[in-house]
Design a protein around this motif. Structure first.
Motif, short mmCIF file in Angstrom:
data_model
loop_
_atom_site.label_atom_id
_atom_site.label_comp_id
_atom_site.label_asym_id
_atom_site.label_seq_id
_atom_site.Cartn_x
_atom_site.Cartn_y
_atom_site.Cartn_z
N ALA A 1 0.90 -1.21 -0.20
CA ALA A 1 0.09 -0.02 0.00
C ALA A 1 1.29 1.08 0.19
O ALA A 1 0.32 2.34 -0.64
N GLN A 2 1.75 1.15 0.81
CA GLN A 2 3.04 2.62 0.74
C GLN A 2 4.17 2.20 -0.37
O GLN A 2 4.95 3.38 -0.97
N ALA A 3 4.45 1.45 -1.39
CA ALA A 3 4.72 1.18 -2.52
C ALA A 3 4.85 1.82 -3.11
O ALA A 3 3.94 2.69 -3.08
N SER A 4 5.63 2.56 -3.93
CA SER A 4 6.54 3.79 -4.58
C SER A 4 7.30 3.97 -5.33
O SER A 4 8.14 3.75 -4.62
N PHE A 5 7.65 4.03 -6.82
CA PHE A 5 9.25 4.35 -6.94
C PHE A 5 9.03 4.40 -8.77
O PHE A 5 7.84 4.86 -9.20
N ASP A 6 10.32 4.92 -9.09
CA ASP A 6 10.39 5.68 -10.45
C ASP A 6 11.46 4.50 -10.68
O ASP A 6 11.51 4.09 -10.74
N ALA A 7 11.65 4.74 -12.56
CA ALA A 7 13.02 4.73 -12.99
C ALA A 7 14.04 5.08 -12.52
O ALA A 7 14.71 3.68 -12.48
N THR A 8 14.10 6.01 -12.76
CA THR A 8 15.44 6.22 -11.34
C THR A 8 15.74 5.64 -10.36
O THR A 8 17.31 4.99 -9.69
N GLY A 9 14.68 5.65 -9.56
CA GLY A 9 15.15 4.71 -8.11
C GLY A 9 15.05 3.45 -8.57
O GLY A 9 15.96 3.55 -7.64
N ILE A 10 15.39 2.44 -9.02
CA ILE A 10 15.15 1.68 -9.32
C ILE A 10 16.74 1.23 -9.91
O ILE A 10 17.38 0.74 -9.89
N LEU A 11 16.80 1.96 -10.97
CA LEU A 11 18.11 2.05 -11.37
C LEU A 11 19.11 2.51 -10.36
O LEU A 11 19.77 2.21 -10.18
N TYR A 12 19.39 3.33 -9.19
CA TYR A 12 19.32 3.07 -8.08
C TYR A 12 19.88 2.17 -7.29
O TYR A 12 21.19 0.78 -7.04
N ALA A 13 18.83 1.42 -7.05
CA ALA A 13 18.67 -0.18 -6.06
C ALA A 13 19.33 -0.58 -6.49
O ALA A 13 19.96 -2.19 -6.07
#
Length: 279
Positions: A194-206
């Motif tokens: 329910a609290q999940a959020s992300f974007d392409a740049t955040g995924i790339l960093y992870a």
């Protein structure tokens, strides 16, 4: 490549990778929309995939090494590390993490019969005083919740390191532990959907944090480690908080307060004294 140059290159790459974990996590949670739980899950899964590929390239099965208790500690470290960096600067986080790791391991040694000499007690006292001084209330003190999460991350990593002592193939053990941590991180993702959020740049960093600065970083370090005596290896790792601080200032435009500088000298200098006198 000549052997000394090879060892030096692997060591530099490993220390940069370990410092890079702090920078990538802080950058992702500060400047992108990714949440801490999603960052943790993507990091651990990416690390597991990278290490599984490396193990497959060696003709080995990743599941043949590692343990569930170590995997649980790896997960505990990763999740508290991420939640801590929602509030901490890269430098403060790396310093708290390193201090907590070393004090956890030293505490275990004392509890199991290890004895410190006079200068070692002085070094440990100075390091603990540096941690306390960093956390005392004041305008430059780090947020209490973020600091608590990072101290928990350091304690978990200290236990993880203790559980890994005596492992004959640390790369295989790390691969097995990362793979066993995946079910924990799936449970985390389900619990925080329910609290999940992300974007392409955040995924790339992870992904970079998991596959490169974690997965490959451990491989570099374990490849260089046999060339070091125990005290030398521990002393080399003192460079990680300093590198994270430098990266935070140069790459993330983070301030470097006098309190943090004084605490860094006390913590790193005190731990160095314990390590060097031990050997």
């Amino acid at each position: 490549m000549q052997q000394p140059l090879r060892i030096a290159s692997l060591t530099v790459l490993a220390m940069l990778a370990f410092a890079g974990n702090s920078l990538l996590c802080r950058l992702a949670l500060r400047d992108t929309t990714i949440d801490a739980a999603s960052f943790t899950s993507i990091r651990l899964v990416s690390g597991a995939v990278m290490l599984a590929i490396l193990m497959a390239g060696r003709g080995a099965r990743p599941w043949t090494a590692g343990t569930w208790p170590a995997a649980a500690m790896l997960f505990a470290y990763a999740v508290t590390f991420s939640f801590a960096y929602r509030q901490l600067t890269a430098a403060t986080g790396a310093l708290l993490l390193f201090g907590a790791v070393q004090i956890t391991m030293l505490g275990y040694g004392l509890a199991t019969g290890e004895r410190l000499q006079g200068l070692q007690w002085l070094g440990l006292s100075v390091a603990v005083a540096g941690l306390v001084g960093l956390l005392l209330p004041g305008i430059a003190a780090p947020p209490l919740m973020g600091a608590a999460f990072m101290l928990a991350a350091g304690a978990a990593w200290g236990v993880y390191s203790l559980l890994g002592r005596g492992v004959t193939d640390p790369v295989a053990g790390t691969a097995g532990n990362f793979l066993r941590a995946v079910p924990f991180t799936i449970a985390l993702s389900l619990a925080t959907t329910a609290q999940a959020s992300f974007d392409a740049t955040g995924i790339l960093y992870a992904v970079a944090s998991g596959a490169i600065t974690s997965g490959l970083g451990y491989v570099f370090w374990y490849a260089a480690l046999p060339a070091f005596k125990a005290a030398s290896a521990a002393t080399v790792q003192l460079s990680v908080p300093a590198l994270a601080a430098l990266g935070g200032v140069l790459l993330l435009a983070e301030p470097l307060s006098p309190r943090l500088l004084i605490a860094s000298v006390a913590i790193l200098g005190g731990i160095a004294l314990v390590i060097l006198r031990r050997r």
